[in-house]
Scaffold this motif. Structure first.
Motif, PDB file in Angstrom:
ATOM      1  N   UNK A 167     -47.230  -0.422  46.368  1.00 35.17           N
ATOM      2  CA  UNK A 167     -45.857  -0.630  46.801  1.00 35.17           C
ATOM      3  C   UNK A 167     -45.759  -0.474  48.307  1.00 35.17           C
ATOM      4  N   UNK A 168     -44.879  -1.271  48.904  1.00 34.11           N
ATOM      5  CA  UNK A 168     -44.555  -1.180  50.328  1.00 34.11           C
ATOM      6  C   UNK A 168     -43.041  -1.024  50.423  1.00 34.11           C
ATOM      7  N   UNK A 169     -42.597   0.055  51.037  1.00 33.85           N
ATOM      8  CA  UNK A 169     -41.167   0.271  51.261  1.00 33.85           C
ATOM      9  C   UNK A 169     -40.920   0.134  52.749  1.00 33.85           C
ATOM     10  N   UNK A 170     -40.180  -0.896  53.131  1.00 33.32           N
ATOM     11  CA  UNK A 170     -39.971  -1.182  54.542  1.00 33.32           C
ATOM     12  C   UNK A 170     -38.849  -0.339  55.117  1.00 33.32           C
ATOM     13  N   UNK A 171     -38.797  -0.263  56.433  1.00 28.93           N
ATOM     14  CA  UNK A 171     -37.803   0.538  57.127  1.00 28.93           C
ATOM     15  C   UNK A 171     -36.393   0.127  56.711  1.00 28.93           C
ATOM     16  N   UNK A 172     -35.566   1.106  56.402  1.00 30.87           N
ATOM     17  CA  UNK A 172     -34.194   0.850  56.001  1.00 30.87           C
ATOM     18  C   UNK A 172     -34.000   0.671  54.517  1.00 30.87           C
ATOM     19  N   UNK A 173     -35.066   0.359  53.771  1.00 24.29           N
ATOM     20  CA  UNK A 173     -34.985   0.192  52.323  1.00 24.29           C
ATOM     21  C   UNK A 173     -35.210   1.534  51.635  1.00 24.29           C
ATOM     22  N   UNK A 174     -34.836   1.610  50.363  1.00 17.55           N
ATOM     23  CA  UNK A 174     -34.907   2.869  49.619  1.00 17.55           C
ATOM     24  C   UNK A 174     -35.655   2.672  48.312  1.00 17.55           C
ATOM     25  N   UNK A 175     -36.581   3.608  48.050  1.00 16.77           N
ATOM     26  CA  UNK A 175     -37.265   3.686  46.762  1.00 16.77           C
ATOM     27  C   UNK A 175     -36.773   4.927  46.038  1.00 16.77           C
ATOM     28  N   UNK A 176     -36.351   4.758  44.792  1.00 19.60           N
ATOM     29  CA  UNK A 176     -35.855   5.871  43.983  1.00 19.60           C
ATOM     30  C   UNK A 176     -36.433   5.736  42.582  1.00 19.60           C
ATOM     31  N   UNK A 177     -35.998   6.632  41.673  1.00 17.07           N
ATOM     32  CA  UNK A 177     -36.346   6.479  40.278  1.00 17.07           C
ATOM     33  C   UNK A 177     -37.127   7.624  39.693  1.00 17.07           C
ATOM     34  N   UNK A 178     -37.367   7.510  38.384  1.00 19.67           N
ATOM     35  CA  UNK A 178     -38.116   8.516  37.627  1.00 19.67           C
ATOM     36  C   UNK A 178     -39.269   7.878  36.861  1.00 19.67           C
ATOM     37  N   UNK A 179     -39.729   6.706  37.322  1.00 16.83           N
ATOM     38  CA  UNK A 179     -40.820   6.014  36.660  1.00 16.83           C
ATOM     39  C   UNK A 179     -42.132   6.217  37.389  1.00 16.83           C
ATOM     40  N   UNK A 180     -42.980   5.181  37.313  1.00 18.42           N
ATOM     41  CA  UNK A 180     -44.326   5.261  37.862  1.00 18.42           C
ATOM     42  C   UNK A 180     -44.547   4.099  38.827  1.00 18.42           C
ATOM     43  N   UNK A 181     -45.007   4.425  40.028  1.00 16.99           N
ATOM     44  CA  UNK A 181     -45.430   3.419  41.000  1.00 16.99           C
ATOM     45  C   UNK A 181     -46.932   3.239  40.824  1.00 16.99           C
ATOM     46  N   UNK A 182     -47.328   2.056  40.336  1.00 20.47           N
ATOM     47  CA  UNK A 182     -48.723   1.829  39.961  1.00 20.47           C
ATOM     48  C   UNK A 182     -49.569   1.412  41.162  1.00 20.47           C
ATOM     49  N   UNK A 183     -50.884   1.757  41.112  1.00 18.49           N
ATOM     50  CA  UNK A 183     -51.766   1.356  42.191  1.00 18.49           C
ATOM     51  C   UNK A 183     -53.158   1.927  42.087  1.00 18.49           C
ATOM     52  N   UNK A 184     -53.812   1.720  40.967  1.00 18.57           N
ATOM     53  CA  UNK A 184     -55.173   2.253  40.822  1.00 18.57           C
ATOM     54  C   UNK A 184     -56.189   1.170  40.490  1.00 18.57           C
ATOM     55  N   UNK A 185     -55.792  -0.088  40.614  1.00 20.11           N
ATOM     56  CA  UNK A 185     -56.719  -1.163  40.284  1.00 20.11           C
ATOM     57  C   UNK A 185     -57.795  -1.338  41.342  1.00 20.11           C
ATOM     58  N   UNK A 186     -58.807  -2.136  41.000  1.00 23.54           N
ATOM     59  CA  UNK A 186     -59.912  -2.399  41.920  1.00 23.54           C
ATOM     60  C   UNK A 186     -59.382  -3.068  43.181  1.00 23.54           C
ATOM     61  N   UNK A 187     -59.781  -2.533  44.329  1.00 25.93           N
ATOM     62  CA  UNK A 187     -59.348  -3.096  45.598  1.00 25.93           C
ATOM     63  C   UNK A 187     -58.100  -2.464  46.169  1.00 25.93           C
ATOM     64  N   UNK A 188     -57.454  -1.573  45.423  1.00 24.10           N
ATOM     65  CA  UNK A 188     -56.248  -0.917  45.920  1.00 24.10           C
ATOM     66  C   UNK A 188     -56.613   0.042  47.054  1.00 24.10           C
ATOM     67  N   UNK A 189     -55.763   0.080  48.093  1.00 28.87           N
ATOM     68  CA  UNK A 189     -55.998   0.999  49.206  1.00 28.87           C
ATOM     69  C   UNK A 189     -54.993   2.142  49.188  1.00 28.87           C
ATOM     70  N   UNK A 190     -53.693   1.837  49.448  1.00 28.83           N
ATOM     71  CA  UNK A 190     -52.710   2.901  49.443  1.00 28.83           C
ATOM     72  C   UNK A 190     -51.304   2.321  49.347  1.00 28.83           C
ATOM     73  N   UNK A 191     -50.402   3.125  48.809  1.00 18.91           N
ATOM     74  CA  UNK A 191     -48.978   2.832  48.889  1.00 18.91           C
ATOM     75  C   UNK A 191     -48.508   3.168  50.301  1.00 18.91           C
ATOM     76  N   UNK A 192     -47.552   2.391  50.806  1.00 21.20           N
ATOM     77  CA  UNK A 192     -47.044   2.626  52.152  1.00 21.20           C
ATOM     78  C   UNK A 192     -45.528   2.754  52.099  1.00 21.20           C
ATOM     79  N   UNK A 193     -45.042   3.958  52.427  1.00 19.49           N
ATOM     80  CA  UNK A 193     -43.609   4.231  52.426  1.00 19.49           C
ATOM     81  C   UNK A 193     -43.158   4.384  53.863  1.00 19.49           C
ATOM     82  N   UNK A 194     -42.392   3.410  54.355  1.00 21.52           N
ATOM     83  CA  UNK A 194     -41.864   3.468  55.719  1.00 21.52           C
ATOM     84  C   UNK A 194     -40.343   3.466  55.731  1.00 21.52           C
ATOM     85  N   UNK A 195     -39.731   3.522  54.566  1.00 19.01           N
ATOM     86  CA  UNK A 195     -38.278   3.564  54.466  1.00 19.01           C
ATOM     87  C   UNK A 195     -37.820   4.885  53.901  1.00 19.01           C
ATOM     88  N   UNK A 196     -36.864   4.832  52.995  1.00 19.24           N
ATOM     89  CA  UNK A 196     -36.282   6.023  52.390  1.00 19.24           C
ATOM     90  C   UNK A 196     -36.885   6.245  51.010  1.00 19.24           C
TER      91      UNK A 196
END
Length: 736
Positions: A517-546
């Motif tokens: 997931x990429x959260x850009x400046x000014x945008x908001x990520x919320x919730x009580x679920x799961x942000x997925x990212x463990x597949x082959x080739x995955x590097x990192x989630x990047x949170x630059x917003x809220x």
């Protein structure tokens, strides 16, 4: 016939003077009233409709009526022989023809006559005959129709322009206007008709693989505001034999007539052949709403798979626009399901209406509508997409942008809406959710990479596409992903609020998601679920917003989980607290020596807390206690502000808040300020609420463990009452 209300009925055989001589003896009709061939009734009688004269029939004025009581599938000859223009029937300007046979049979009636319509003519089929009986028999005109001026088809009973029985066709430059609630079928190739088709009312079926509607250059007009309310105007391809390519090449204009339903599509696919290809190749102008539809009463064993392409551009009218409903209407079947792909292949950037996929208000596996994108401008930001039960949207390898998404086909695991790529080319769907920021738009659709389109099997059984599905949340609205999804591409939050999960259910793709997931400046990520990212080739989630864990766009407390390495870069992380994870009353910082230092016992107790209470820290946090970030990977923090927000928290000594979990040592930099803080200070990366009453925040474990502790400098009398106790308020996920 000079009496305007009079009817001259001819019930005998009209024969030629010289038998076998074509064109010998013309019949001329001049009538202020009507001249009628044959008489209706309930028996079997062809008197008046079995004539043998071989000359022309010239109707100079008035109305000609054809009745009779022909047998089953009978051919009648009210106008004599039918060989060529030499014995054709000429309908002069302003004259009318009514064909309404009755009798004891109900099957079709054929007429093989050559007709010339010179203008302002009306051909009516069906209605009440002269004996009071209703004529509902199908009328088949199998000869030549030379349309030289405007001709109105007023179809009360079904009219079929079949032609194949007598090598007929339509020719001429005249306009044909369809009126009446009945159906008119154009069944054969008529390339020599250059006129315009106007469908004011009722249904037109085109059933030839050639040009059944001619080759004129003027658009087909659909709908008329003067027609009765509740009616329809329909243009339908009619592939009776199933397999094959059927197409209409004309432009189409859907006129403004809000009391009518306008339908464009296909009908009656063969129950023995499983698939058909239908195409509308011209541009479609929408001045009102329209339904793109596949209608069928039978289903082939194993199911029917119809591919309907709209290859021209769809655009708004001069002053109004229209929504498109993509609908499948099929009967219940125990042998197979009806699946229809609606392809949008043109540049539809000039269309601003909504795309409504399926009209089902409950689950029905016999009626499945799939909208498949065929160009980058097939849908746009101006087009909201509304998905009902048994609906599917495929972006098919094209980066696609839509307006707001509305899902109305069940919720959670009961959802029947699917949004997917369905291609070997990776593509992104941008959803510009422009609903109010206080309204939760629940995206109850299954997002997945998807399979290729198929003519033979259900979409989920077709060959898997190798292209990934990427999702972009744009627009200022608030959207919630409520389903455990199956895509492997990237999720980007570009604007507004994306809530991942609701009540703990919902995620951003498959377990092997490699996009993160990429959260850009000014945008908001919320919730009580799961942000997925463990597949082959995955590097990192990047949170630059809220980042605001919890439902209600982060306004309620909850746990948000990240699978995979995560980076907070210039982010704003808001963590709400209402109640502690647990309480350790031994954690009281007091200064016995009056030297500004905490007691050594307290210091060692704090240092040992993560291991002492590891079992409690491994349990989930209850949603009503406080927010929590569960990061199943490493955490990197740069330029990020953490804000702890009280939602009614009442401080007590020894409260422990387990706010974040991650793997390993925190990377980057995080300035938490002094170890003991009263709250409300500025100049740090960690904003804390003011506690008051002598209470203090202990921040010593926040940068290493994600833990905050509440302590205090007690009064001397209270120091004697210090006990080493534990009161568990909530339970917590295992730390690593």
């Amino acid at each position: 016939m000079s009496d305007p209300s009079g009817v001259l009925i001819l019930r005998s055989v009209i024969a030629p003077e010289n038998a076998g001589s074509q064109g010998d003896g013309d019949l001329i009709i001049r009538a202020n009233g009507a001249v009628q061939f044959g008489l209706g009734g309930t028996g079997t009688n062809t008197d008046g409709v079995a004539n043998t004269y071989s000359g022309m029939t010239i109707v100079e004025s008035g109305t000609v009526i054809v009745e009779g009581q022909p047998g089953s599938d009978a051919t009648i000859d009210p106008f004599g022989t039918n060989e060529s223009y030499l014995d054709a029937t000429y309908m002069k300007n302003g004259t009318s023809l009514i064909v309404r046979p009755t009798g004891s049979n109900t099957n079709q009636v054929r007429i093989n006559e050559w007709f010339v319509f010179e203008g302002n003519n009306t051909l009516t089929t069906g209605g009440i005959d002269s004996t009071g009986n209703n004529s509902a028999r199908q009328i088949r005109l199998n000869g030549v129709l030379d349309v030289r001026g405007t001709l109105i088809f007023n179809a009360i009973s079904e009219l079929v322009l079949n032609f194949d029985g007598a090598n007929g066709f339509i020719t001429g430059n005249g306009t044909i206007i369809k009126q009446g609630t009945g159906t008119v079928q154009f069944r054969e190739n008529s390339p020599d008709w250059k006129g315009q088709l106007i469908i004011n009312e009722g249904r037109v079926l085109a059933g030839s693989q050639g040009n059944p509607l001619g080759t004129g250059t003027l658009p087909i007009l659909m709908g008329n505001d003067s027609m009765p309310a509740g009616g329809t105007a329909q243009l339908m391809l009619h592939p009776e034999n199933g397999w094959g390519n059927y197409e209409i090449n004309h432009d189409i204009v859907v006129r403004y007539s809000p009391l009518q339903e306008k339908r464009i599509g296909g009908i009656s696919i063969s129950d023995s052949v499983p698939f058909a290809n239908l195409a509308f190749n011209g541009d479609i102008e929408l001045n009102d709403n329209v339904t793109f539809i596949l209608e069928d009463g039978t289903t082939a064993p194993g199911g029917n798979y119809v591919h309907m392409s709209f290859n021209g551009d769809i655009k708004d009218g001069a002053s109004t626009s229209g929504n498109i409903l993509f609908r499948v209407l099929a009967s219940d079947s125990s042998v197979g399901e009806m699946w229809t792909y609606f392809y949008l292949n043109g540049n539809n950037s000039a269309w601003t209406g909504d795309a409504i996929i399926s009209s089902n208000t409950s689950y029905d596996d016999d009626q499945n509508a799939i909208v498949r994108v065929g160009s980058t401008n097939a849908l746009g930001m101006a087009n909201d997409v509304i998905m009902n039960f048994n609906s599917r949207l495929q972006i098919a390898g094209f980066d696609t942008t839509i307006g707001s998404l509305w899902t109305q086909g069940g919720t959670g695991v009961q959802s029947t809406e699917v949004i997917e790529n369905g291609s070997n080319t990776t593509a992104s769907l941008t959803i510009t959710q422009s609903t109010p920021s206080t309204y939760e738009a629940q995206w109850d659709a299954l997002f997945q990479d998807g399979n290729l389109a198929s003519h033979l099997v259900r979409p989920d059984e077709a060959q898997a596409g190798t292209g990934k599905f990427n999702l972009v949340k744009a627009g200022d609205g608030w959207a919630t992903m409520t389903v455990n999804n199956g895509y492997t591409g990237t999720t980007t939050v570009a604007a507004g609020v994306l809530q991942v999960g609701r009540n703990g259910i919902g995620d951003t793709g498959a377990d092997n998601n490699a996009g993160g997931i990429i959260v850009q400046s000014g945008a908001t990520l919320a919730g009580t679920g799961v942000v997925q990212g463990k597949g082959a080739g995955f590097t990192q989630h990047l949170i630059s917003g809220n980042l605001k864990p919890g439902d209600l766009a982060g306004e309620s407390t909850g746990t948000l989980t990240f699978n995979g390495n995560t980076k907070f870069e210039n982010a704003n992380v808001s963590l709400q607290i209402f109640r502690a994870s647990f309480v350790d009353y031994g954690l009281t910082a007091y200064d016995l020596n009056n030297d500004g230092l905490v007691d050594s016992t307290y210091d060692s107790r704090v240092a040992a807390l993560p291991s002492t209470y590891s079992s409690l820290l491994a349990e989930p946090v209850t949603p009503n206690a406080h927010d929590h970030l569960e990061i199943n990977g490493t955490l990197t923090v740069t330029g990020t502000k953490f804000s702890v927000v009280s939602t009614g928290y009442s401080a007590q000594i020894g409260d422990v808040f387990n706010l974040m979990d991650w793997v390993g040592t925190l990377a980057g930099s995080l300035n938490v300020g002094d170890r003991l803080r009263v709250g409300g200070e500025s100049g740090t990366d960690l904003d804390l609420p003011t506690l008051g009453g002598g209470y203090r925040w202990d921040t010593s474990l926040f940068a290493s463990q994600g833990i905050l502790i509440v302590t205090a400098v007690p009064e001397p009398s209270r120091a004697l009452l210090l006990l080493v106790g534990l009161v568990m308020i909530t339970r917590r996920r295992r730390r690593r």
